[in-house]
Design an enzyme around this catalytic site. Sequence first.
Site, mmCIF file in Angstrom:
data_model
loop_
_atom_site.group_PDB
_atom_site.id
_atom_site.type_symbol
_atom_site.label_atom_id
_atom_site.label_comp_id
_atom_site.label_asym_id
_atom_site.label_seq_id
_atom_site.Cartn_x
_atom_site.Cartn_y
_atom_site.Cartn_z
ATOM 1 N N CYS A 14 -14.811 30.751 34.920
ATOM 2 C CA CYS A 14 -16.228 31.071 35.166
ATOM 3 C C CYS A 14 -17.150 30.677 34.003
ATOM 4 C CB CYS A 14 -16.395 32.559 35.446
ATOM 5 S SG CYS A 14 -18.114 33.005 35.752
ATOM 6 N N VAL A 54 -18.092 38.285 38.326
ATOM 7 C CA VAL A 54 -17.916 38.327 36.878
ATOM 8 C C VAL A 54 -19.013 37.472 36.249
ATOM 9 C CG1 VAL A 54 -15.434 38.743 36.886
ATOM 10 C CG2 VAL A 54 -16.260 36.376 37.000
HETATM 11 N N1 LIG Z 1 -25.858 35.346 38.221
HETATM 12 C C1 LIG Z 1 -24.509 35.713 37.876
HETATM 13 C C2 LIG Z 1 -23.555 34.677 38.444
HETATM 14 C C3 LIG Z 1 -22.098 35.057 38.192
HETATM 15 C C4 LIG Z 1 -21.166 34.336 39.160
HETATM 16 O O1 LIG Z 1 -21.609 33.642 40.094
HETATM 17 N N2 LIG Z 1 -19.867 34.519 38.942
HETATM 18 C C5 LIG Z 1 -18.917 33.953 39.864
HETATM 19 C C6 LIG Z 1 -17.746 33.288 39.151
HETATM 20 S S1 LIG Z 1 -18.250 31.958 38.132
HETATM 21 C C7 LIG Z 1 -18.331 35.071 40.704
HETATM 22 O O2 LIG Z 1 -17.951 36.096 40.184
HETATM 23 N N3 LIG Z 1 -18.278 34.866 42.022
HETATM 24 C C8 LIG Z 1 -17.754 35.844 42.927
HETATM 25 C C9 LIG Z 1 -16.764 35.294 43.865
HETATM 26 O O3 LIG Z 1 -16.262 34.171 43.648
HETATM 27 O O4 LIG Z 1 -16.451 35.982 44.832
HETATM 28 C C10 LIG Z 1 -24.385 35.813 36.357
HETATM 29 O O5 LIG Z 1 -25.145 35.133 35.660
HETATM 30 O O6 LIG Z 1 -23.556 36.593 35.857
#
Ligand SMILES: N[C@@H](CCC(=O)N[C@@H](CS)C(=O)NCC(=O)O)C(=O)O
Length: 227
Positions: A14, A54
């Site tokens: 991530c 995350v």
């Molecule tokens: N706006 C959030 C974006 C975080 C994000 O998109 N994280 C992704 C992984 S890179 C995630 O956890 N996605 C949830 C999933 O794949 O179900 C931040 O800046 O923390």
Amino acid sequence: MSQQPLTLVSHLLCPYVQRAAIALNEKGVPFERVVIDLANKPQWFLDISPLGKVPLLKVRRPDGSEAVLFESNVICEYLEETQPGARLHPEDPLTRAEHRAWMEFGSAILGDLWGYETTQDAAIFEQKRLALVAKFERVEAALGAGPYFAGASFSLVDAVFAPVFRYFEVFDALHDSHIFDALPKVNAWRQALAARPSVRNAVVPEYPQHLMDFLKHHQAHLLTLAA
Ligand SMILES: N[C@@H](CCC(=O)N[C@@H](CS)C(=O)NCC(=O)O)C(=O)O
């Protein structure tokens, strides 16, 4: 129970997690990292992550209770306001606001990158590639003499863009995107960030293999171009 007062709930690939890890590394703040599988989210994670995403930063309050922060930029701002070590935001409010805006721009680039890396469709891939070229041209125009975004000192904008550029170490080895061909300042910035210990240590050594596995899982068009 966590030994460190700060715990970063992470995923191995991530880029948003990496921003927080880089900020912690730059400040020399010890932290515990807990890695989860986003394809199989544990219940304890779903219970404390309002968006199911995350990074999370678990923080111990003075009374011993635990707070959970979500959203990477919020976490970075909290670290900047509370932790010792290097300052990662400029002093001047206007310059600081500009930095926050470029951090948002980095997130917009990650939005295009998601399509670029996961699509199986050649037309969407090219559309995303062109969107990335247009955005990196904007970045080129915003850069100064380097080596970092704001010159000699490393900032949170650098922490946001380093994980963006890390993708291209793997992607461009598979198939040259030519995204950076006419962008000398961006290229120099990429190199400076890739050499920075805080950036290198923000991921596990097996990161390139994990990213390849991710591309294979998505049967990414990028792999077709490499074949
Ligand atoms: N706006 C959030 C974006 C975080 C994000 O998109 N994280 C992704 C992984 S890179 C995630 O956890 N996605 C949830 C999933 O794949 O179900 C931040 O800046 O923390």
